[in-house]
Design a protein around this motif. Structure first.
Motif, PDB file in Angstrom:
ATOM      1  N   HIS B 105       0.801  -1.171   0.053  1.00 23.74           N
ATOM      2  CA  HIS B 105      -0.088  -0.148   0.147  1.00 23.74           C
ATOM      3  C   HIS B 105       0.965   1.364  -0.026  1.00 23.74           C
ATOM      4  O   HIS B 105       1.972   1.240   0.529  1.00 23.74           O
ATOM      5  N   HIS B 106       0.288   2.259  -0.768  1.00 24.79           N
ATOM      6  CA  HIS B 106       1.083   3.286  -0.649  1.00 24.79           C
ATOM      7  C   HIS B 106       1.212   4.330   0.578  1.00 24.79           C
ATOM      8  O   HIS B 106       1.784   5.336   0.955  1.00 24.79           O
ATOM      9  N   ALA B 107       0.106   4.022   1.477  1.00 26.16           N
ATOM     10  CA  ALA B 107       0.025   4.895   2.697  1.00 26.16           C
ATOM     11  C   ALA B 107       0.774   3.984   3.808  1.00 26.16           C
ATOM     12  O   ALA B 107       0.363   2.767   4.297  1.00 26.16           O
ATOM     13  N   SER B 108       1.586   4.880   4.538  1.00 19.45           N
ATOM     14  CA  SER B 108       2.211   4.091   5.572  1.00 19.45           C
ATOM     15  C   SER B 108       1.395   3.767   6.587  1.00 19.45           C
ATOM     16  O   SER B 108       0.330   4.411   7.043  1.00 19.45           O
ATOM     17  N   GLY B 109       1.391   2.536   7.275  1.00 12.43           N
ATOM     18  CA  GLY B 109       0.506   2.016   8.271  1.00 12.43           C
ATOM     19  C   GLY B 109      -0.934   1.357   7.757  1.00 12.43           C
ATOM     20  O   GLY B 109      -1.616   0.754   8.432  1.00 12.43           O
ATOM     21  N   HIS B 112      -1.176  -2.035   8.976  1.00 14.24           N
ATOM     22  CA  HIS B 112      -1.298  -2.124  10.534  1.00 14.24           C
ATOM     23  C   HIS B 112      -2.837  -1.822  10.864  1.00 14.24           C
ATOM     24  O   HIS B 112      -3.385  -2.603  11.711  1.00 14.24           O
ATOM     25  N   ASP B 129       4.647  -0.841   2.848  1.00 15.67           N
ATOM     26  CA  ASP B 129       3.565   0.313   3.210  1.00 15.67           C
ATOM     27  C   ASP B 129       4.311   1.577   3.002  1.00 15.67           C
ATOM     28  O   ASP B 129       5.087   1.976   4.045  1.00 15.67           O
ATOM     29  N   THR B 131       6.407   4.617   3.181  1.00 13.35           N
ATOM     30  CA  THR B 131       7.731   4.972   3.468  1.00 13.35           C
ATOM     31  C   THR B 131       7.902   4.331   4.924  1.00 13.35           C
ATOM     32  O   THR B 131       8.808   4.911   5.780  1.00 13.35           O
ATOM     33  N   HIS B 132       7.084   3.282   5.237  1.00 12.75           N
ATOM     34  CA  HIS B 132       7.552   2.986   6.673  1.00 12.75           C
ATOM     35  C   HIS B 132       8.219   1.540   6.761  1.00 12.75           C
ATOM     36  O   HIS B 132       9.283   1.471   7.255  1.00 12.75           O
ATOM     37  N   ARG B 178      14.354   1.601   6.660  1.00 12.11           N
ATOM     38  CA  ARG B 178      13.707   1.251   8.022  1.00 12.11           C
ATOM     39  C   ARG B 178      13.552  -0.057   8.555  1.00 12.11           C
ATOM     40  O   ARG B 178      13.885  -0.243   9.810  1.00 12.11           O
ATOM     41  N   PRO B 201      15.999  11.314   7.578  1.00 11.16           N
ATOM     42  CA  PRO B 201      14.762  11.822   8.327  1.00 11.16           C
ATOM     43  C   PRO B 201      15.196  12.666   9.403  1.00 11.16           C
ATOM     44  O   PRO B 201      15.917  12.145  10.334  1.00 11.16           O
ATOM     45  N   VAL B 204      16.368  10.812  12.925  1.00 17.66           N
ATOM     46  CA  VAL B 204      17.258   9.578  12.474  1.00 17.66           C
ATOM     47  C   VAL B 204      18.184   9.306  13.905  1.00 17.66           C
ATOM     48  O   VAL B 204      18.596   8.221  13.824  1.00 17.66           O
TER      49      VAL B 204
END
Lengths: 442, 328
Positions: B105-109, B112, B129, B131-132, B178, B201, B204
């Motif tokens: 998925h393109h959405a982080s989380g 989850h 997911d 950038t997660h 990550r 980030p 970091v």
């Protein structure tokens, strides 16, 4: 003639208990052992704190346009349940509150609902686009008598437009309430930029994007000699800038929301969009700084930024969810828990930050007044000893996006009076019809 | 283990167990008949909201080698703009009886959210997911590192203690970075992140990794492995964020060219999660050198994903009394 109320042994500002008689929309008498006349409703106020009715400078009522999330009727009933007697309805409706016609409609619907006095906020720019000024004068001169102007949800980012707005509203003693968010620094932003966003991989909303705009705006306000109000300040750096500006004599006021007084970005870890809000929840250091700022008067008021959203706008992945959380029915409890129970504010201070100062900033007549004989009976009765668990489904707001769901909070509103009429009694709203009672002519 | 959402949820024991299982799976893949009957009758759904042919094919191969039924559900584009929400998609798959949902998925989380929502009773595997996280990528990287760098013989039971790994490139936007930082740290490796400051980030400093802006210094410190991250060319444009001035300048500073490759120790290996931008973050010399294990990573990916699906779907029954729990 309206009903009279005798509040027995209530503690104005949490101080010495007295009896307070409300009659004909005013505080008719204050004393001990007041005689109870015929047809007077007596309320046992032992242990209860009496405050001036709360005034919210920052409410989203969503009507017109998003009546599925909130209506003026449901939102103002929620406000009454939270102890408010006046709210400022933010301008980001559909259509936008950027003309006299729309603000008058909101004002009129507020009167017809009758739960609180609704003071529409006017948009600063047409359609909140940030490009050209809306007809601020027409809104100020309308029946709604708009004094607060804001593009809230969006920042008036163009410095020239901001300067013009600050200057222009001086003609009718208005104030520009700025949503401080540098747009380029926050493109796609999802949460506070820091340790947690780095780990979660959510695009960051840096503190500097708020602070840079506040710094610019206080300097602009100084330059043109205008007054400025800063909405929902959320960072330690913002507090320092406001403190500096006030020390220079700049005419600036600032607000903090209840959620920024209590919650931090750690709550984003579960990716639950209930905690997605703009400006975002910050760090514990920021929470500590805004509490300190509120305690020492750098921050003038608490305003809810009550932002109801439908379930479909929150029941999804974080990035797709809407920003915002409800707050009208928990605000006073959060202020009590974070500021009063911790000894940082007295109840007299609470009256200042939740009633007197917001009424003064919004130039609202009849609210935020002293508890004294002859004053309008806009009052709230609070039980500070109560503990309650927040259940959004039980609230009067139409939406359930409360970040305090399942939390136990201090204190609860027992009764609210709007010009002597009970809008809330014993923790329940008093359904009534202003048309039937002749308060509003159709 | 109920779901695999993030490498941060894995203990050392759990991670080693996945790698050991992957080793057993890999052994079966050199047989003439590669297919195992283990997940016969189980359904694995590949739910891809974002294009990724490589990852999807890898998961599909893994599931099929275990005899699972595979459904590919491509919901490319924004779930919102397409009109169907993640919730409705998940409910649809639940109705079809998915035992495992592999989600990209393109959405982080988003994985989850799917796992926590109750929208599906199946196991959720995060296949990347936003950038997660991209946990199976990190696991296959760890598997590859273990195979090459922890000495001769059967690597079973070993972690990566003492290995020094450099991760180079766009850390800011990288779920691979990550996932790897957390997993490699859990397995005892020492990680150094190398990137221009714009591609790291804020925050970091709290990661269990060293940070350097200078690839030459890091190469000079003789790491055991160097992992090159994909850098998207559009990141340099103003609209893309203007993270670096030009591809050429990026390559000069952070590309793995022949000179830097030669400066690495003899035993060091080169990894890349693919797809590569040859000439940007990695030169052809490096990509095609004998030290590059990039093609092997792909093969190991199948074994690792077989192991993950096996442990999620078949491992439950077999290890009911097992104390390991991953679904936090």
């Amino acid at each position: 003639m309206s009903r009279q109320y005798l509040l027995r042994q209530v503690a104005p500002y949490g101080e010495s208990p007295v009896d307070v008689l409300l009659a004909d929309g005013e505080i008719a008498a204050i004393g001990t052992g007041l005689e109870r006349g015929d047809d007077v409703v007596e309320i046992d106020g032992r242990g209860l704190v009496l405050l001036p009715g709360l005034v919210d400078l920052h409410t989203h009522l969503r009507e017109p346009g998003r009546e599925d999330a909130e209506t003026i009727s449901s939102g103002t009933r929620a406000a009454a349940m939270g102890g408010f007697t006046a709210v400022h309805a933010m301008a980001n409706t559909t259509p936008t509150q950027d003309t006299a016609g729309v603000v008058e409609q909101v004002w009129r619907l507020g009167r017809e609902a009758g739960w609180v006095d609704v003071h529409p906020v006017g948009a600063v720019t047409v359609g909140l686009e940030g490009e050209r000024l809306a007809e601020l004068g027409a809104m100020a001169e309308s029946q709604a008598r708009v004094r607060v102007f804001s593009d809230d949800g969006k920042c008036v980012h163009d410095p020239v437009v901001m300067r013009r707005a600050l200057e222009y509203v001086k003609a009718f003693d208005g104030v520009v309430a700025q949503h401080a968010q540098e747009p380029r620094l926050t493109e796609g932003a999802q949460m506070h930029e820091g340790v947690v966003s780095a780990e979660l991989g959510l695009a960051g909303w840096p503190a500097v994007a708020e602070e840079a705009i506040i710094a610019r705006d206080v300097l602009l306000a100084e330059h043109v000699g205008s007054r400025l109000h800063v909405c929902h300040l959320s960072t330690a750096g913002s507090v320092e800038i406001i403190r500096w500006a006030k020390s220079r004599g700049i005419d600036v006021t600032a607000e903090v929301t209840p959620h920024h007084l209590m919650l931090t970005d750690e709550l984003a870890r579960g990716y639950d969009p209930t905690f997605k809000v703009n400006p975002p929840l910050r760090t514990m250091r920021d929470v500590e700084a805004v509490r300190e700022g509120l305690a020492d008067g750098t921050i003038d008021i608490v305003a809810t930024d009550h932002a109801p959203h439908t379930r479909e706008d929150k029941d999804c992945e974080w990035a797709a969810a809407a920003f915002g959380m409800t707050g009208l029915e928990t605000a006073l409890s959060v202020v009590q828990e974070t500021m009063v129970d911790t000894g940082r504010l007295t109840w007299r201070d609470v009256a200042r930050v939740l009633s007197e100062a917001p009424a003064r900033i919004g130039r609202v007549d009849g609210h935020g007044r002293a508890i004294a004989v002859g004053e309008p009976a806009n009052l709230v009765l609070v039980d500070p000893a109560a503990r309650r668990v927040v259940n959004p489904a039980d609230q009067a707001t139409k939406s359930v996006n409360s970040p305090f769901r399942g939390r136990e909070l201090s204190g609860c509103v027992v009764s609210t009076f709007l010009r002597g009429r009970a809008t809330v009694l014993d923790g329940a709203s008093c359904d009534w019809s202003p048309l039937a009672e002749g308060v509003v002519r159709p | 283990m109920k779901h695999l959402l993030s490498t941060g949820d894995l203990s050392r024991t759990e991670a080693v167990r996945i790698l050991d299982t992957a080793g057993q799976m890999a052994a079966t893949q050199s047989r003439e008949i590669k297919k195992l009957p283990t997940l016969r009758g189980r359904t694995v759904v590949n739910l891809f909201f974002e294009d990724s042919t490589r990852t999807r094919i890898s998961f599909e191969t893994a599931a099929k080698r275990l005899s699972a039924d595979v459904i590919n559900f491509s919901a490319k584009g924004s779930s919102v703009s397409k009109g169907e929400s993640l919730k409705d998609t998940a409910l649809t798959l639940q109705a079809m009886g998915a035992d495992a949902v592999v989600i990209r998925h393109h959405a982080s989380g988003a994985p989850h959210t799917l796992a926590a929502s109750g929208w599906t009773s199946g196991a959720v595997v995060n296949a990347g997911d936003g950038t997660h996280q991209h946990p199976t990528q990190a696991l296959l990287d760890a598997y590859t590192l273990r195979r090459h760098l922890t000495g001769p013989g059967d690597a079973s039971g070993r972690d990566l203690a003492g290995l020094r790994v450099a991760i180079v490139g766009d850390v800011l936007h990288s779920r691979v970075a990550r996932s790897n930082v957390q997993l490699l740290h859990t397995l005892g490796a020492e990680v150094t992140l190398v990137a221009p400051p714009t591609l790291l980030p804020v925050g970091v400093q709290s990661w269990p990794a060293e940070v350097s802006y200078h690839l030459d210094e890091v190469v000079g410190s003789k790491p055991d492995a160097i992992m090159m991250l994909r850098v998207q060319r559009e990141r340099m444009s103003s609209a893309g964020g203007g993270f670096f001035p030009s591809p050429l300048e990026y390559t000069r500073g952070y590309g793995l060219d022949a000179r830097r490759l030669a400066a690495l120790p003899e035993h060091a290996i080169v990894l890349h999660p693919g797809p590569m931008n040859r000439g940007l973050e990695i030169s052809a010399d490096a990509a095609d050198s004998p030290r590059a294990v990039i093609v092997e990573q792909v093969a190991n990916g199948v074994a690792v994903r077989m192991a993950v699906l096996y442990l999620l779907l078949a491992g439950e029954q077999r290890h009911d009394s097992d104390e390991t729990k991953v679904d936090q």
